[in-house]
Design a protein around this motif. Structure first.
Motif, short mmCIF file in Angstrom:
data_model
loop_
_atom_site.label_atom_id
_atom_site.label_comp_id
_atom_site.label_asym_id
_atom_site.label_seq_id
_atom_site.Cartn_x
_atom_site.Cartn_y
_atom_site.Cartn_z
N ILE A 95 0.85 -1.18 0.00
CA ILE A 95 0.00 0.00 0.00
C ILE A 95 0.89 1.23 0.00
CG2 ILE A 95 -1.89 -1.14 1.23
CD1 ILE A 95 -0.96 0.46 3.76
N CYS A 96 0.29 2.38 -0.27
CA CYS A 96 0.97 3.67 -0.14
C CYS A 96 0.35 4.40 1.04
CB CYS A 96 0.82 4.48 -1.42
SG CYS A 96 1.73 6.05 -1.39
N LEU A 97 1.19 4.83 1.98
CA LEU A 97 0.70 5.45 3.20
C LEU A 97 1.52 6.71 3.48
CD1 LEU A 97 -1.30 5.19 5.51
CD2 LEU A 97 0.31 3.66 6.65
N LEU A 98 0.86 7.83 3.54
CA LEU A 98 1.52 9.13 3.71
C LEU A 98 2.59 9.33 2.64
CD1 LEU A 98 1.85 9.38 7.60
CD2 LEU A 98 0.00 10.22 6.14
N GLY A 99 2.28 8.87 1.44
CA GLY A 99 3.17 9.08 0.30
C GLY A 99 4.33 8.11 0.20
N GLU A 100 4.36 7.09 1.07
CA GLU A 100 5.47 6.14 1.06
C GLU A 100 4.95 4.71 0.94
OE1 GLU A 100 9.00 8.29 3.52
OE2 GLU A 100 7.62 7.06 4.69
N PRO A 101 5.69 3.84 0.24
CA PRO A 101 5.25 2.44 0.11
C PRO A 101 5.46 1.68 1.41
CG PRO A 101 7.39 2.74 -0.93
CD PRO A 101 6.94 4.10 -0.50
N VAL A 102 4.51 0.80 1.72
CA VAL A 102 4.59 -0.09 2.87
C VAL A 102 4.29 -1.49 2.35
CG1 VAL A 102 3.72 -0.61 5.19
CG2 VAL A 102 3.80 1.76 4.39
N SER A 103 4.99 -2.50 2.85
CA SER A 103 4.92 -3.84 2.27
C SER A 103 3.57 -4.51 2.43
CB SER A 103 6.00 -4.73 2.88
OG SER A 103 5.67 -5.07 4.23
N MET A 104 2.80 -4.10 3.43
CA MET A 104 1.49 -4.70 3.67
C MET A 104 0.69 -3.75 4.55
SD MET A 104 2.28 -7.71 6.47
CE MET A 104 3.32 -7.40 7.93
N PRO A 105 -0.64 -3.88 4.56
CA PRO A 105 -1.46 -2.96 5.35
C PRO A 105 -1.58 -3.38 6.82
CG PRO A 105 -2.86 -4.40 4.08
CD PRO A 105 -1.45 -4.75 3.70
N ALA A 115 10.16 -6.91 7.98
CA ALA A 115 8.86 -7.14 7.36
C ALA A 115 8.46 -6.02 6.40
CB ALA A 115 7.80 -7.31 8.44
N GLY A 116 9.23 -4.93 6.40
CA GLY A 116 8.93 -3.83 5.49
C GLY A 116 7.72 -3.02 5.89
N THR A 117 7.44 -2.96 7.19
CA THR A 117 6.28 -2.20 7.63
C THR A 117 6.69 -1.14 8.64
OG1 THR A 117 3.98 -2.39 8.34
CG2 THR A 117 5.60 -3.72 9.54
N VAL A 118 5.72 -0.36 9.09
CA VAL A 118 5.95 0.76 9.99
C VAL A 118 5.79 0.32 11.44
CG1 VAL A 118 5.08 3.03 10.72
CG2 VAL A 118 5.17 2.44 8.28
N MET A 119 6.69 0.76 12.30
CA MET A 119 6.52 0.62 13.74
C MET A 119 6.23 2.00 14.32
SD MET A 119 9.27 -0.51 16.67
CE MET A 119 8.90 -0.31 18.42
N VAL A 120 5.18 2.08 15.13
CA VAL A 120 4.88 3.32 15.85
C VAL A 120 5.50 3.19 17.24
CG1 VAL A 120 3.13 4.95 16.57
CG2 VAL A 120 2.72 3.49 14.57
N VAL A 121 6.50 4.02 17.50
CA VAL A 121 7.22 3.98 18.77
C VAL A 121 6.39 4.65 19.85
CG1 VAL A 121 9.31 4.71 19.99
CG2 VAL A 121 9.44 3.99 17.59
N SER A 122 6.21 3.98 20.97
CA SER A 122 5.45 4.54 22.08
C SER A 122 6.29 5.57 22.83
CB SER A 122 5.02 3.44 23.04
OG SER A 122 4.45 3.98 24.21
#
Length: 365
Positions: A67-77, A104-111
């Motif tokens: 998917i594209c998220l905030l203008g950047e590619p991510v490997s999966m939703p 995994a090519g995805t985003v981590m949201v740091v707490s």
């Protein structure tokens, strides 16, 4: 290398192994919620009330989960949700989680309540966003934002559902009120090295979002939006994304399940910004249903902590791989080649008619 017994065939298996390994107080901290935990249960139960109505003869071939998220590619939703105190689950803590998310090519949201500093987490590689509780001390809040920017975080996820702390009865029964010696909320360190306590701000209002916009160029997403009226206000205030969240049931017990809130938020936003959702995702079919109802992506929290407790970075990667494979299979069986192919016609349930979408407008939408 994880054994089959450790790795598990599904997330319930991983949870069972994690519970066996964790101290009871730490398991309950991760698993528990506020009050009688109605909302914790409702988040998962909401997915059991939806049914996939697959299409056939669609020639989906090989699926593409990107998917594209905030203008950047991510490997999966599927993204890693912000959760606190990872070092209770594994000595490497958030560094291991970041390494797995990067692989995994995805985003981590740091707490903000991470037990590793954002700089150390960023050194593990990968794409990071930073979750922020706006503090009453604006100067300190600005300093935390600057740390996140300097570490390379690409978005701010501002938690807006926590004017006060929820009452978490499991923690009270254990007397779990603070981290063990040697652990701290490293993103709350002041310039003198003192670790501040995270303060909830009951006076938080839209003016603080405008203030944040004035001190950072990072995209700003709001986490904790359940009411369509707030979604419309968010659009009017120029935020960059919404996360439909009830804090995993850890704040207001009895709050609406996130999947139930999702269609109303999607309708209120009208495609003007990405809508993400967390809470209760345990299978690839759950991801499919959320995407079909309008989510751009889902975030998972507790399953990541289970994987971390079982096998560090390898355990987290196993959890993400399970969800990826399960979503890929679900897409194929539903007759879709990519997330963009999904729509509400593929979901039926108590508020939906197969092939027709919602049968009633969410109150306030």
């Amino acid at each position: 290398m994880l054994t089959l017994d450790e790795a598990g065939l599904n997330l319930a298996d991983v949870a069972a192994e994690a519970r066996r390994r964790l101290e009871p107080a730490h398991w309950d901290f991760f698993a528990g919620g506020a009050g009688g935990e109605r909302t914790v249960r409702a988040n998962e139960a909401a997915y059991t009330r939806r049914w996939v109505v697959p299409r056939v003869l669609r020639g989906t071939g090989e699926r593409d989960l990107r998917i594209c998220l905030l203008g950047e590619p991510v490997s999966m939703p599927v993204l890693v949700a912000p959760t606190a105190f990872h070092r209770l689950a594994h000595p490497d803590g958030e560094v291991a989680t970041a390494r797995a998310a990067a692989e995994a090519g995805t985003v981590m949201v740091v707490s903000m309540a991470a037990t590793r500093g954002v700089e150390e987490i960023a050194a593990a590689g990968g794409r990071l966003w930073f979750q922020l509780y706006p503090q009453p001390d604006l100067e300190f809040t600005a300093a935390v934002v600057r740390r996140a920017e300097a570490a390379g975080c690409r978005a701010l996820v501002v938690t807006v559902d926590s004017p006060v702390f929820g009452r978490r009865e499991r923690d009270l029964r254990h007397g779990f009120v603070d981290l063990p010696p040697g652990l701290a909320c490293e993103n709350m360190r002041d310039t003198d090295g003192r670790v501040r306590t995270i303060e909830m701000d009951a006076g938080l209002g839209w003016e603080r979002i405008a203030w944040l916009r004035g001190i950072t160029s990072l995209p700003i997403l709001l986490k904790g939006v359940l009411h369509p009226a707030d979604a419309r206000l968010a659009v009017a205030h120029g935020v960059d994304g919404l996360l439909v969240s009830n804090h995993g049931g850890r704040q207001l017990d009895g709050a609406l399940a996130t999947l139930d809130a999702l269609p109303g938020i999607v309708a209120a936003v009208g495609g003007r910004l990405p809508v993400l959702v967390d809470g209760g995702v345990r299978r690839g079919t759950d991801v499919l249903v959320a995407l079909a109802l309008g989510a751009t992506a889902v975030l998972v929290g507790r399953p990541v902590l289970w994987g971390l407790a079982v096998g560090g970075a390898a355990g987290v990667r196993h959890v993400l791989d399970l969800l990826r494979a399960d979503l890929d299979r679900a897409l194929a069986l539903a007759g879709a080649a990519r997330p963009a192919d999904l729509g509400p016609d593929l979901v039926a349930g108590p508020d939906l008619v197969a092939g027709c979408g919602p049968v009633a407008t969410v109150v306030g939408a």
